[in-house]
Design a protein around this motif. Structure first.
Motif, PDB file in Angstrom:
ATOM      1  N   ARG A 324       0.537 -12.599   8.438  1.00 29.98           N
ATOM      2  CA  ARG A 324      -0.461 -11.996   9.332  1.00 29.98           C
ATOM      3  C   ARG A 324      -0.363 -12.527  10.760  1.00 29.98           C
ATOM      4  NH1 ARG A 324      -6.555 -10.519   7.694  1.00 29.98           N
ATOM      5  NH2 ARG A 324      -7.290  -9.768   9.716  1.00 29.98           N
ATOM      6  N   ASP A 325      -0.161 -13.818  10.916  1.00 34.72           N
ATOM      7  CA  ASP A 325      -0.172 -14.417  12.254  1.00 34.72           C
ATOM      8  C   ASP A 325       1.171 -14.309  12.957  1.00 34.72           C
ATOM      9  OD1 ASP A 325      -2.827 -15.129  11.914  1.00 34.72           O
ATOM     10  OD2 ASP A 325      -2.310 -17.062  10.985  1.00 34.72           O
ATOM     11  N   THR A 326       2.224 -13.976  12.215  1.00 35.37           N
ATOM     12  CA  THR A 326       3.554 -13.939  12.818  1.00 35.37           C
ATOM     13  C   THR A 326       4.129 -12.539  12.939  1.00 35.37           C
ATOM     14  OG1 THR A 326       4.572 -14.301  10.645  1.00 35.37           O
ATOM     15  CG2 THR A 326       4.084 -16.261  11.977  1.00 35.37           C
ATOM     16  N   MET A 327       3.544 -11.584  12.259  1.00 34.22           N
ATOM     17  CA  MET A 327       4.074 -10.220  12.271  1.00 34.22           C
ATOM     18  C   MET A 327       3.340  -9.369  13.303  1.00 34.22           C
ATOM     19  SD  MET A 327       4.095  -7.375   9.203  1.00 34.22           S
ATOM     20  CE  MET A 327       5.138  -8.334   8.110  1.00 34.22           C
ATOM     21  N   PRO A 328       4.049  -8.881  14.324  1.00 44.04           N
ATOM     22  CA  PRO A 328       3.400  -7.970  15.275  1.00 44.04           C
ATOM     23  C   PRO A 328       2.904  -6.712  14.557  1.00 44.04           C
ATOM     24  CG  PRO A 328       5.531  -8.717  16.102  1.00 44.04           C
ATOM     25  CD  PRO A 328       5.451  -9.152  14.663  1.00 44.04           C
ATOM     26  N   ASP A 329       1.777  -6.213  14.981  1.00 41.37           N
ATOM     27  CA  ASP A 329       1.208  -4.997  14.377  1.00 41.37           C
ATOM     28  C   ASP A 329       1.041  -5.133  12.868  1.00 41.37           C
ATOM     29  OD1 ASP A 329       1.191  -3.723  16.879  1.00 41.37           O
ATOM     30  OD2 ASP A 329       3.254  -3.058  16.618  1.00 41.37           O
ATOM     31  N   TRP A 330       0.552  -6.274  12.430  1.00 44.16           N
ATOM     32  CA  TRP A 330       0.398  -6.542  10.994  1.00 44.16           C
ATOM     33  C   TRP A 330      -0.453  -5.468  10.316  1.00 44.16           C
ATOM     34  CZ3 TRP A 330      -3.921  -7.839   7.928  1.00 44.16           C
ATOM     35  CH2 TRP A 330      -3.633  -8.355   6.651  1.00 44.16           C
ATOM     36  N   HIS A 331      -1.565  -5.079  10.950  1.00 45.00           N
ATOM     37  CA  HIS A 331      -2.452  -4.070  10.349  1.00 45.00           C
ATOM     38  C   HIS A 331      -1.733  -2.731  10.208  1.00 45.00           C
ATOM     39  CE1 HIS A 331      -6.160  -6.418  10.165  1.00 45.00           C
ATOM     40  NE2 HIS A 331      -5.838  -6.922  11.344  1.00 45.00           N
ATOM     41  N   HIS A 332      -0.929  -2.377  11.212  1.00 44.44           N
ATOM     42  CA  HIS A 332      -0.166  -1.127  11.129  1.00 44.44           C
ATOM     43  C   HIS A 332       0.833  -1.182   9.974  1.00 44.44           C
ATOM     44  CE1 HIS A 332       2.215   2.362  12.248  1.00 44.44           C
ATOM     45  NE2 HIS A 332       3.302   1.594  12.270  1.00 44.44           N
ATOM     46  N   HIS A 333       1.520  -2.305   9.836  1.00 40.55           N
ATOM     47  CA  HIS A 333       2.495  -2.440   8.755  1.00 40.55           C
ATOM     48  C   HIS A 333       1.819  -2.362   7.385  1.00 40.55           C
ATOM     49  CE1 HIS A 333       6.106  -3.080  11.067  1.00 40.55           C
ATOM     50  NE2 HIS A 333       5.503  -3.994  11.820  1.00 40.55           N
ATOM     51  N   CYS A 334       0.610  -2.883   7.284  1.00 41.68           N
ATOM     52  CA  CYS A 334      -0.131  -2.779   6.018  1.00 41.68           C
ATOM     53  C   CYS A 334      -0.382  -1.313   5.662  1.00 41.68           C
ATOM     54  CB  CYS A 334      -1.449  -3.541   6.110  1.00 41.68           C
ATOM     55  SG  CYS A 334      -1.279  -5.338   6.084  1.00 41.68           S
ATOM     56  N   GLN A 335      -0.707  -0.506   6.669  1.00 42.23           N
ATOM     57  CA  GLN A 335      -0.921   0.922   6.426  1.00 42.23           C
ATOM     58  C   GLN A 335       0.381   1.607   6.006  1.00 42.23           C
ATOM     59  OE1 GLN A 335      -3.742   2.771   6.497  1.00 42.23           O
ATOM     60  NE2 GLN A 335      -5.143   1.160   7.168  1.00 42.23           N
ATOM     61  N   VAL A 336       1.499   1.210   6.625  1.00 41.48           N
ATOM     62  CA  VAL A 336       2.797   1.780   6.268  1.00 41.48           C
ATOM     63  C   VAL A 336       3.148   1.435   4.823  1.00 41.48           C
ATOM     64  CG1 VAL A 336       5.281   1.691   6.736  1.00 41.48           C
ATOM     65  CG2 VAL A 336       3.640   1.797   8.643  1.00 41.48           C
ATOM     66  N   ILE A 337       2.937   0.173   4.448  1.00 39.80           N
ATOM     67  CA  ILE A 337       3.239  -0.260   3.086  1.00 39.80           C
ATOM     68  C   ILE A 337       2.327   0.457   2.091  1.00 39.80           C
ATOM     69  CG2 ILE A 337       3.194  -2.235   1.505  1.00 39.80           C
ATOM     70  CD1 ILE A 337       3.865  -3.997   3.959  1.00 39.80           C
ATOM     71  N   MET A 338       1.058   0.593   2.447  1.00 39.84           N
ATOM     72  CA  MET A 338       0.111   1.266   1.564  1.00 39.84           C
ATOM     73  C   MET A 338       0.540   2.715   1.303  1.00 39.84           C
ATOM     74  SD  MET A 338      -3.895   2.059   2.307  1.00 39.84           S
ATOM     75  CE  MET A 338      -4.843   3.119   1.223  1.00 39.84           C
ATOM     76  N   ARG A 339       0.993   3.395   2.353  1.00 44.48           N
ATOM     77  CA  ARG A 339       1.420   4.784   2.181  1.00 44.48           C
ATOM     78  C   ARG A 339       2.660   4.872   1.302  1.00 44.48           C
ATOM     79  NH1 ARG A 339       3.753   9.504   3.683  1.00 44.48           N
ATOM     80  NH2 ARG A 339       2.336  11.205   4.266  1.00 44.48           N
ATOM     81  N   ALA A 340       3.567   3.915   1.457  1.00 46.31           N
ATOM     82  CA  ALA A 340       4.773   3.904   0.649  1.00 46.31           C
ATOM     83  C   ALA A 340       4.463   3.658  -0.827  1.00 46.31           C
ATOM     84  CB  ALA A 340       5.737   2.837   1.163  1.00 46.31           C
ATOM     85  N   CYS A 341       3.465   2.820  -1.084  1.00 45.40           N
ATOM     86  CA  CYS A 341       3.109   2.467  -2.470  1.00 45.40           C
ATOM     87  C   CYS A 341       2.177   3.482  -3.117  1.00 45.40           C
ATOM     88  CB  CYS A 341       2.466   1.081  -2.498  1.00 45.40           C
ATOM     89  SG  CYS A 341       3.557  -0.268  -2.012  1.00 45.40           S
ATOM     90  N   SER A 342       1.235   4.006  -2.344  1.00 47.74           N
ATOM     91  CA  SER A 342       0.166   4.837  -2.907  1.00 47.74           C
ATOM     92  C   SER A 342       0.298   6.312  -2.580  1.00 47.74           C
ATOM     93  CB  SER A 342      -1.202   4.341  -2.412  1.00 47.74           C
ATOM     94  OG  SER A 342      -1.376   2.971  -2.691  1.00 47.74           O
ATOM     95  N   GLY A 343       1.167   6.662  -1.629  1.00 47.32           N
ATOM     96  CA  GLY A 343       1.316   8.055  -1.261  1.00 47.32           C
ATOM     97  C   GLY A 343       0.361   8.511  -0.189  1.00 47.32           C
ATOM     98  N   ILE A 344      -0.503   7.609   0.273  1.00 49.99           N
ATOM     99  CA  ILE A 344      -1.499   7.964   1.276  1.00 49.99           C
ATOM    100  C   ILE A 344      -2.003   6.677   1.920  1.00 49.99           C
ATOM    101  CG2 ILE A 344      -3.469   7.892  -0.310  1.00 49.99           C
ATOM    102  CD1 ILE A 344      -4.601  10.375   1.090  1.00 49.99           C
ATOM    103  N   ASN A 345      -2.398   6.761   3.188  1.00 45.03           N
ATOM    104  CA  ASN A 345      -3.061   5.638   3.853  1.00 45.03           C
ATOM    105  C   ASN A 345      -4.298   6.153   4.568  1.00 45.03           C
ATOM    106  OD1 ASN A 345      -2.019   6.949   6.097  1.00 45.03           O
ATOM    107  ND2 ASN A 345      -0.502   5.369   6.571  1.00 45.03           N
ATOM    108  N   PHE A 346      -4.927   5.310   5.395  1.00 41.87           N
ATOM    109  CA  PHE A 346      -6.188   5.711   6.018  1.00 41.87           C
ATOM    110  C   PHE A 346      -5.995   6.890   6.969  1.00 41.87           C
ATOM    111  CE2 PHE A 346      -9.040   1.688   5.576  1.00 41.87           C
ATOM    112  CZ  PHE A 346      -8.816   1.713   4.206  1.00 41.87           C
TER     113      PHE A 346
END
Length: 437
Positions: A324-346
């Motif tokens: 979280r503290d070292t990855m730029p745009d951590w929140h954005h990447h979480c949404q990208v990963i969520m979409r890849a895993c679940s098929g949808i994000n926010f």
């Protein structure tokens, strides 16, 4: 939907006071069987099963006119392999190996339908055994694979008239949305020999589902929402097979004794099972079986879907929290990963709400009659203005929660054609102006 049903539904959700719609075991531990189509209305289903989130089974009378029940089945009630080969033999289909566990599911391969049917026939001739294992054709998107196929009732039913969407399941936002995008759908065909099965799971996005046996029989094991928590092992994982004797190991499954016995349903040929939102279940084919299945979401389980998506994001955030503290745009990447895993994000969820909301707003703006409205494809639907007003109210309630969510507030909405706050204002205005409709 009529006005009385809409008022009943709105009162139901006011009574929840923000709590999620759940689902309790039916009385006496049995699932209701609906016998006659003529004496069971949409309002009956909506009030008795959709709102309280309870399973039920519809008799084969409800599907008696389906073309698939005539053409896909032999006079003896077995799969009509010749017809299926003639119609769909070259179509590539997904096939799971029921004998191999990969996490809590089965690995899949793809093959032409003719190759799967050849395997199936050899499997039967081999006494329901094969060196290749027990293979199950699952999640075949026949509708989206062939947009003009006879399985797609909204596009072209002239060739075979495979099925008619039951009115009880006609408020189907999930497929309405993905049809509008023309990229995917949640309509499936399953086919498999005796012994094929689906491991313990709850349906995608905490959707509802319905399943019709075109031929064959299935055994269902149902657990109401929350009961699955008592089935978690000592590591917090859910079981792969709830019928396995390993669940009797109290060291591995310390909470198992607190779980009530499952509701068991044997589904016969032609019968239709309604699976409520968030009910975990496991399904076994007792005979050579073909089924048609849909996943669907509407105003009754929209809050369940939103709650599930929040849980999915939290799970992703926990997995990648160390960066979280070292990855730029951590929140954005979480949404990208969520979409890849679940098929949808926010972001995708907002687009989903927006398209469904705009269609309801357009309907009300047109001032269509109470019994039928014109869809964009020119075909009549069973929506009606009362259903549209109810839908808008449910979208507004969930959208207000979305807009207020800290992680949604971090989503870049600058390119959105309509800002979420503006859409919410529109919906709230319409709710006021249609309160007496």
């Amino acid at each position: 939907m009529d006005r009385e049903t809409r008022a009943f539904a709105e009162s139901h959700f006011r009574g929840l006071r923000g709590r999620l719609p759940g689902g309790a075991s039916p009385p006496r531990g049995c699932v209701d069987f609906i016998e006659k189509p003529d004496s069971f209305s949409y309002a009956d289903f909506f009030k008795g099963y959709l709102l309280p989130n309870r399973p039920c089974v519809f008799s084969s009378s409800f599907t008696a006119g389906w073309g698939s029940r005539r053409h896909w089945v032999t006079p003896s009630g077995k799969p009509n392999f010749e017809h299926l080969l003639r119609k769909y033999g070259d179509v590539v289909v997904p096939v799971a190996n029921c004998g191999v566990q990969e996490y809590n599911s089965n690995p899949k391969e793809h093959m032409p339908l003719r190759d799967y049917i050849s395997y199936w026939q050899e499997y039967i001739q081999g006494g329901y055994s094969s060196p290749r294992g027990c293979l199950y054709l699952k999640d075949w998107h026949l509708c989206s694979q062939a947009c003009h196929s006879p399985l797609s009732p909204s596009r072209d039913t002239s060739a075979e008239d495979v099925f008619t969407l039951p009115v009880y399941f006609s408020s189907d936002w999930l497929n309405e949305y993905w049809d509008a995008l023309d990229v995917d759908d949640y309509r499936f065909v399953y086919m498999g020999p005796t012994g094929t099965w689906s491991p313990f799971h709850a349906d995608i996005f905490r959707s509802f589902s319905w399943s019709v046996n075109i031929c064959g029989r299935k055994k269902w094991f149902f657990f109401p929402p929350g009961q699955e928590e008592a089935l978690r092992d000592c590591h917090g994982g859910l079981p792969y097979d709830v019928t396995s004797p390993v669940l009797l190991d109290r060291r591995l499954y310390p909470m198992r004794e607190h779980c009530s016995p499952p509701l068991e349903v044997t589904q016969e040929a032609g019968e239709m099972v309604f699976v409520p939102s968030g009910w975990h279940h496991q399904v076994h084919n007792l005979e050579d079986t073909i089924s048609i299945n849909h996943n669907w979401v509407n105003g009754c389980n929209l809050a369940n879907m939103w709650h599930f998506l929040q849980q999915e994001l939290r799970a992703v955030q926990q997995e990648v929290n160390e960066w979280r503290d070292t990855m730029p745009d951590w929140h954005h990447h979480c949404q990208v990963i969520m979409r890849a895993c679940s098929g949808i994000n926010f972001e995708e969820f907002y687009r989903f709400l927006k398209i469904i909301a705009e269609r309801r707003l357009l309907l009300l703006a047109k001032g269509m009659g109470p019994d039928e409205v014109e869809g964009e494809d020119g075909e009549g639907t069973m929506l009606g203005p009362q259903q549209a007003v109810f839908d808008i109210g449910r979208i507004a309630e969930v959208l207000a929660s979305v807009v207020a969510h800290p992680d949604f507030q971090r989503v870049d909405t600058s390119t959105f054609s309509l800002q979420p706050e503006e859409l919410l204002q529109q919906l709230e205005h319409v709710m006021v102006t249609t309160a007496t409709l």
